[in-house]
Motif scaffolding. Structure first.
Motif, PDB file in Angstrom:
ATOM      1  N   ILE A 111     -27.187  -9.466  25.975  1.00 17.21           N
ATOM      2  CA  ILE A 111     -27.665  -9.168  27.327  1.00 17.21           C
ATOM      3  C   ILE A 111     -28.416  -7.843  27.354  1.00 17.21           C
ATOM      4  O   ILE A 111     -29.477  -7.724  27.957  1.00 17.21           O
ATOM      5  N   LEU A 112     -27.881  -6.844  26.683  1.00 17.52           N
ATOM      6  CA  LEU A 112     -28.485  -5.516  26.686  1.00 17.52           C
ATOM      7  C   LEU A 112     -28.277  -4.883  25.321  1.00 17.52           C
ATOM      8  O   LEU A 112     -27.164  -4.896  24.791  1.00 17.52           O
ATOM      9  N   LYS A 113     -29.348  -4.355  24.758  1.00 18.94           N
ATOM     10  CA  LYS A 113     -29.263  -3.649  23.479  1.00 18.94           C
ATOM     11  C   LYS A 113     -29.759  -2.228  23.696  1.00 18.94           C
ATOM     12  O   LYS A 113     -30.822  -2.017  24.279  1.00 18.94           O
ATOM     13  N   ILE A 114     -28.967  -1.290  23.213  1.00 20.05           N
ATOM     14  CA  ILE A 114     -29.264   0.129  23.411  1.00 20.05           C
ATOM     15  C   ILE A 114     -29.338   0.812  22.047  1.00 20.05           C
ATOM     16  O   ILE A 114     -28.383   0.751  21.267  1.00 20.05           O
ATOM     17  N   GLN A 115     -30.431   1.472  21.790  1.00 24.43           N
ATOM     18  CA  GLN A 115     -30.571   2.298  20.593  1.00 24.43           C
ATOM     19  C   GLN A 115     -30.102   3.700  20.975  1.00 24.43           C
ATOM     20  O   GLN A 115     -30.580   4.273  21.952  1.00 24.43           O
ATOM     21  N   LEU A 116     -29.177   4.253  20.221  1.00 18.80           N
ATOM     22  CA  LEU A 116     -28.613   5.562  20.515  1.00 18.80           C
ATOM     23  C   LEU A 116     -29.280   6.623  19.663  1.00 18.80           C
ATOM     24  O   LEU A 116     -29.382   6.475  18.443  1.00 18.80           O
ATOM     25  N   GLN A 117     -29.754   7.686  20.319  1.00 17.50           N
ATOM     26  CA  GLN A 117     -30.342   8.819  19.602  1.00 17.50           C
ATOM     27  C   GLN A 117     -29.744  10.102  20.161  1.00 17.50           C
ATOM     28  O   GLN A 117     -29.465  10.203  21.353  1.00 17.50           O
ATOM     29  N   ARG A 118     -29.560  11.078  19.268  1.00 19.19           N
ATOM     30  CA  ARG A 118     -28.996  12.370  19.682  1.00 19.19           C
ATOM     31  C   ARG A 118     -29.763  13.525  19.067  1.00 19.19           C
ATOM     32  O   ARG A 118     -30.254  13.424  17.943  1.00 19.19           O
ATOM     33  N   LYS A 119     -29.835  14.616  19.811  1.00 21.04           N
ATOM     34  CA  LYS A 119     -30.366  15.874  19.292  1.00 21.04           C
ATOM     35  C   LYS A 119     -29.639  16.989  20.018  1.00 21.04           C
ATOM     36  O   LYS A 119     -29.674  17.064  21.247  1.00 21.04           O
ATOM     37  N   ASN A 120     -28.989  17.826  19.225  1.00 23.21           N
ATOM     38  CA  ASN A 120     -28.169  18.898  19.784  1.00 23.21           C
ATOM     39  C   ASN A 120     -27.189  18.305  20.787  1.00 23.21           C
ATOM     40  O   ASN A 120     -26.404  17.460  20.449  1.00 23.21           O
ATOM     41  N   SER A 121     -27.270  18.713  22.033  1.00 21.48           N
ATOM     42  CA  SER A 121     -26.324  18.189  23.026  1.00 21.48           C
ATOM     43  C   SER A 121     -26.930  17.060  23.856  1.00 21.48           C
ATOM     44  O   SER A 121     -26.283  16.555  24.765  1.00 21.48           O
ATOM     45  N   ASP A 122     -28.161  16.653  23.558  1.00 19.05           N
ATOM     46  CA  ASP A 122     -28.812  15.580  24.309  1.00 19.05           C
ATOM     47  C   ASP A 122     -28.506  14.221  23.690  1.00 19.05           C
ATOM     48  O   ASP A 122     -28.510  14.070  22.471  1.00 19.05           O
ATOM     49  N   THR A 123     -28.265  13.257  24.544  1.00 20.70           N
ATOM     50  CA  THR A 123     -28.052  11.872  24.113  1.00 20.70           C
ATOM     51  C   THR A 123     -29.033  10.992  24.869  1.00 20.70           C
ATOM     52  O   THR A 123     -29.175  11.117  26.085  1.00 20.70           O
ATOM     53  N   LEU A 124     -29.697  10.122  24.135  1.00 24.09           N
ATOM     54  CA  LEU A 124     -30.681   9.231  24.719  1.00 24.09           C
ATOM     55  C   LEU A 124     -30.299   7.788  24.426  1.00 24.09           C
ATOM     56  O   LEU A 124     -29.999   7.447  23.281  1.00 24.09           O
ATOM     57  N   PHE A 125     -30.278   6.967  25.467  1.00 24.79           N
ATOM     58  CA  PHE A 125     -30.118   5.531  25.328  1.00 24.79           C
ATOM     59  C   PHE A 125     -31.507   4.929  25.489  1.00 24.79           C
ATOM     60  O   PHE A 125     -32.123   5.079  26.540  1.00 24.79           O
ATOM     61  N   ILE A 126     -32.010   4.243  24.466  1.00 29.09           N
ATOM     62  CA  ILE A 126     -33.276   3.536  24.586  1.00 29.09           C
ATOM     63  C   ILE A 126     -32.957   2.060  24.778  1.00 29.09           C
ATOM     64  O   ILE A 126     -32.338   1.434  23.918  1.00 29.09           O
ATOM     65  N   LEU A 127     -33.358   1.525  25.909  1.00 27.37           N
ATOM     66  CA  LEU A 127     -33.115   0.120  26.215  1.00 27.37           C
ATOM     67  C   LEU A 127     -34.159  -0.693  25.470  1.00 27.37           C
ATOM     68  O   LEU A 127     -35.344  -0.616  25.765  1.00 27.37           O
ATOM     69  N   GLU A 128     -33.713  -1.448  24.488  1.00 21.88           N
ATOM     70  CA  GLU A 128     -34.643  -2.085  23.559  1.00 21.88           C
ATOM     71  C   GLU A 128     -35.563  -3.111  24.207  1.00 21.88           C
ATOM     72  O   GLU A 128     -36.703  -3.251  23.795  1.00 21.88           O
ATOM     73  N   ASP A 129     -35.111  -3.830  25.213  1.00 22.80           N
ATOM     74  CA  ASP A 129     -35.972  -4.844  25.828  1.00 22.80           C
ATOM     75  C   ASP A 129     -37.130  -4.234  26.610  1.00 22.80           C
ATOM     76  O   ASP A 129     -38.218  -4.785  26.643  1.00 22.80           O
ATOM     77  N   SER A 130     -36.882  -3.104  27.244  1.00 26.72           N
ATOM     78  CA  SER A 130     -37.914  -2.498  28.094  1.00 26.72           C
ATOM     79  C   SER A 130     -38.542  -1.259  27.473  1.00 26.72           C
ATOM     80  O   SER A 130     -39.601  -0.835  27.902  1.00 26.72           O
ATOM     81  N   GLY A 131     -37.860  -0.655  26.506  1.00 23.18           N
ATOM     82  CA  GLY A 131     -38.358   0.586  25.931  1.00 23.18           C
ATOM     83  C   GLY A 131     -38.092   1.805  26.795  1.00 23.18           C
ATOM     84  O   GLY A 131     -38.519   2.902  26.473  1.00 23.18           O
ATOM     85  N   ILE A 132     -37.382   1.629  27.880  1.00 20.58           N
ATOM     86  CA  ILE A 132     -37.064   2.748  28.763  1.00 20.58           C
ATOM     87  C   ILE A 132     -36.045   3.641  28.075  1.00 20.58           C
ATOM     88  O   ILE A 132     -35.059   3.164  27.513  1.00 20.58           O
ATOM     89  N   GLY A 133     -36.270   4.941  28.134  1.00 17.82           N
ATOM     90  CA  GLY A 133     -35.322   5.906  27.595  1.00 17.82           C
ATOM     91  C   GLY A 133     -34.513   6.507  28.726  1.00 17.82           C
ATOM     92  O   GLY A 133     -35.061   6.885  29.761  1.00 17.82           O
ATOM     93  N   LEU A 134     -33.211   6.582  28.523  1.00 18.62           N
ATOM     94  CA  LEU A 134     -32.315   7.159  29.520  1.00 18.62           C
ATOM     95  C   LEU A 134     -31.617   8.357  28.900  1.00 18.62           C
ATOM     96  O   LEU A 134     -30.845   8.218  27.961  1.00 18.62           O
TER      97      LEU A 134
END
Length: 140
Positions: A111-134
Motif C-alpha cells: 500500500i505504501l513504501k517509504i525510503q528512509l534517509q537520515r542526516k545528523n538529526s534529520d529524518t526524511l521519509f520519501i514516499l516511493e509512489d509519489s516521490g514526495i519527501g517528508l
C-alpha cells in the motif's frame, strides 16, 4: 512525462541533505513520527497540491506489534482513500534497502513504501509512489 522527470530529479535535490539510514534498527522506527515539512517540487496540478497538503501535519505511527496508523486531519479524497486502505495495516522494515513497506500479507505490504534517509538529526521519509519527501521528527 513531467511526473517521470520529477521522480528522476528529486533524489538529486535531496541527496546533498540526506544519506541512507544505514544502521537503523527496526526498534528505532517504533513510535510516532510527525511531519514537520513536506519537501516537494512545485505541484503541477490540483491533485498533486491536495496530496502534498494532505501530508502536512500528519503523523505516522509505527507500533511495536508492527501495526501501523496514519493520523491526519486532512479530508481530501486521496488521504481519505489511503487511510481507509491502511486500516489494520502492518509495517515491515528492510534493513538492506532502508525501506519501510506498509500493507498486509495479502497485498505483500504494497500500500505504501517509504525510503528512509537520515542526516545528523534529520529524518526524511520519501514516499516511493509519489516521490514526495517528508521531513519527520520522532515525537514518542
Amino acid at each position: 512525462m513531467k511526473h517521470i522527470l520529477y521522480l528522476m530529479f528529486l533524489p538529486l535535490v535531496l541527496a546533498p541533505r540526506m544519506t541512507r539510514a544505514q544502521g537503523t534498527a527496526e526498534k528505532d522506527l517504533v513510535g510516532r513520527w510527525t511531519v514537520t515539512e513536506v519537501i516537494s517540487t512545485k505541484p503541477n496540478n490540483d491533485t498533486q497540491l491536495k496530496v502534498v497538503a494532505g501530508y502536512k501535519n500528519s503523523t505516522f505511527v509505527f507500533n511495536a506489534d508492527h501495526s501501523f496508523e496514519l493520523k491526519t486531519a486532512d479530508k481530501s479524497i486521496y488521504i481519505t482513500m489511503l487511510t481507509r486502505q491502511l486500516v489494520k495495516a502492518q509495517w515491515q522494515w528492510n534493513n538492506s534497502t532502508n525501506e519501510i513497506k506498509i500493507g498486509t500479507p495479502q497485498n505483500n505490504y504494497s500500500i505504501l513504501k517509504i525510503q528512509l534517509q537520515r542526516k545528523n538529526s534529520d529524518t526524511l521519509f520519501i514516499l516511493e509512489d509519489s516521490g514526495i519527501g517528508l521531513l519527520v521528527r520522532k515525537t514518542e
